[in-house]
Design a protein around this motif. Structure first.
Motif, PDB file in Angstrom:
ATOM      1  N   THR A  26      10.996   0.775   1.347  1.00 43.36           N
ATOM      2  CA  THR A  26      11.230  -0.739   1.229  1.00 43.36           C
ATOM      3  C   THR A  26      10.833  -1.253   2.648  1.00 43.36           C
ATOM      4  O   THR A  26      10.387  -2.299   2.616  1.00 43.36           O
ATOM      5  CB  THR A  26      12.955  -1.031   1.202  1.00 43.36           C
ATOM      6  OG1 THR A  26      13.381  -0.144   0.079  1.00 43.36           O
ATOM      7  CG2 THR A  26      13.428  -2.194   1.345  1.00 43.36           C
ATOM      8  N   ARG A  27      11.132  -0.607   3.819  1.00 42.67           N
ATOM      9  CA  ARG A  27      10.444  -1.289   5.167  1.00 42.67           C
ATOM     10  C   ARG A  27       9.160  -1.487   4.933  1.00 42.67           C
ATOM     11  O   ARG A  27       8.580  -2.712   5.443  1.00 42.67           O
ATOM     12  CB  ARG A  27      10.851  -0.320   6.201  1.00 42.67           C
ATOM     13  CG  ARG A  27      12.536  -0.560   6.648  1.00 42.67           C
ATOM     14  CD  ARG A  27      12.735   0.395   7.921  1.00 42.67           C
ATOM     15  NE  ARG A  27      14.124   0.083   8.430  1.00 42.67           N
ATOM     16  CZ  ARG A  27      15.206   0.825   8.421  1.00 42.67           C
ATOM     17  NH1 ARG A  27      14.885   2.069   8.026  1.00 42.67           N
ATOM     18  NH2 ARG A  27      16.396   0.468   8.848  1.00 42.67           N
ATOM     19  N   LEU A  28       8.131  -0.735   4.496  1.00 41.84           N
ATOM     20  CA  LEU A  28       7.018  -0.759   4.456  1.00 41.84           C
ATOM     21  C   LEU A  28       6.640  -1.754   3.419  1.00 41.84           C
ATOM     22  O   LEU A  28       5.667  -2.911   3.742  1.00 41.84           O
ATOM     23  CB  LEU A  28       6.302   0.444   3.844  1.00 41.84           C
ATOM     24  CG  LEU A  28       4.824   0.618   3.864  1.00 41.84           C
ATOM     25  CD1 LEU A  28       4.186   0.276   5.018  1.00 41.84           C
ATOM     26  CD2 LEU A  28       4.283   1.835   3.152  1.00 41.84           C
ATOM     27  N   ALA A  29       7.292  -1.940   2.236  1.00 40.86           N
ATOM     28  CA  ALA A  29       7.086  -3.056   1.409  1.00 40.86           C
ATOM     29  C   ALA A  29       7.454  -4.469   2.009  1.00 40.86           C
ATOM     30  O   ALA A  29       6.746  -5.491   1.884  1.00 40.86           O
ATOM     31  CB  ALA A  29       7.981  -3.013  -0.071  1.00 40.86           C
ATOM     32  N   ALA A  30       8.530  -4.621   2.777  1.00 41.40           N
ATOM     33  CA  ALA A  30       8.853  -5.605   3.347  1.00 41.40           C
ATOM     34  C   ALA A  30       7.800  -5.956   4.519  1.00 41.40           C
ATOM     35  O   ALA A  30       7.656  -7.216   4.636  1.00 41.40           O
ATOM     36  CB  ALA A  30      10.340  -5.509   4.097  1.00 41.40           C
TER      37      ALA A  30
ATOM     38  N   ALA B 247      16.241  -3.609   8.246  1.00 38.95           N
ATOM     39  CA  ALA B 247      17.308  -2.863   7.706  1.00 38.95           C
ATOM     40  C   ALA B 247      16.979  -1.815   6.443  1.00 38.95           C
ATOM     41  O   ALA B 247      17.511  -0.741   6.055  1.00 38.95           O
ATOM     42  CB  ALA B 247      18.495  -3.665   7.323  1.00 38.95           C
ATOM     43  N   GLY B 248      15.625  -2.155   5.894  1.00 37.96           N
ATOM     44  CA  GLY B 248      15.394  -1.448   4.807  1.00 37.96           C
ATOM     45  C   GLY B 248      16.219  -1.582   3.537  1.00 37.96           C
ATOM     46  O   GLY B 248      16.908  -2.911   3.460  1.00 37.96           O
ATOM     47  N   ALA B 249      16.483  -0.624   2.465  1.00 37.11           N
ATOM     48  CA  ALA B 249      17.467  -0.774   1.635  1.00 37.11           C
ATOM     49  C   ALA B 249      18.390   0.449   1.464  1.00 37.11           C
ATOM     50  O   ALA B 249      18.092   1.303   0.787  1.00 37.11           O
ATOM     51  CB  ALA B 249      16.782  -0.645   0.060  1.00 37.11           C
TER      52      ALA B 249
END
Length: 172
Positions: free
Chosen positions: A106-110, A149-151
């Motif tokens: 998620t952090r990478l996608a964001a 924050a990620g997921a």
């Protein structure tokens, strides 16, 4: 004034405010994930968009914003292969959207979503006047909480993290 209204309780207890705090990023993830997935699919299925020139083409759009963008050399780079740039943006949006919806990396996608939004803000919507008429800046700001924050909930990232913890006896 109560200072304990937003504290987390061990074991996941707490009131509605604790639940609201824990799940606060889920609606943002869903919105951004659906929006970027749709944007990527919309571009990939629009034959007019994926062309170098013509009405609705990525090439004509980039030529139209070249002189008003914050970084004209970035637009020039895209104009070397407008269709290639269109596919790169569309596939990037699709990957970002799916990763965000699934909560996978998620952090990478964001971060990818933030970079796409930043590049579009500096090129396509830079000349919006007043600045808040351009939506790319708002998308850029919306990605930042997910970068940070990620997921942590309702995500493949959380499931994988939980599985790793069980496999190592609960140690991080």
């Amino acid at each position: 004034m109560r200072t304990d209204a937003y504290t987390s309780h061990p074991g996941g207890g707490g009131g509605w405010r604790d639940h609201a705090t824990r799940y606060a990023l889920v609606p943002l993830r869903i919105f951004l994930g659906v929006t970027f997935t749709y944007a990527g699919l919309d571009k990939l299925t629009d034959s007019a968009f994926m062309t170098d020139s013509g009405a609705g083409s990525v090439g004509d759009m980039m030529r139209a914003v070249r002189d008003s963008s914050a970084i004209p050399p970035l637009v020039d780079l895209a104009l070397k292969s407008p269709a290639g740039f269109g596919y790169a943006i569309a596939l990037g949006e699709l990957a970002v959207g799916i990763g965000t919806l699934l909560g996978l990396l998620t952090r990478l996608a964001a971060l990818g979503g933030a970079l796409i939004s930043l590049s579009l803000w500096l090129t396509v919507s830079w000349a919006s006047d007043p600045y808040y008429y351009g939506n790319d800046l708002a998308y850029l700001m919306a990605w930042i909480p997910l970068v940070l924050a990620g997921a942590p909930l309702l995500s493949l990232d959380a499931a994988l993290r939980s599985r790793r913890r069980r496999g190592t006896g609960g140690y991080r």
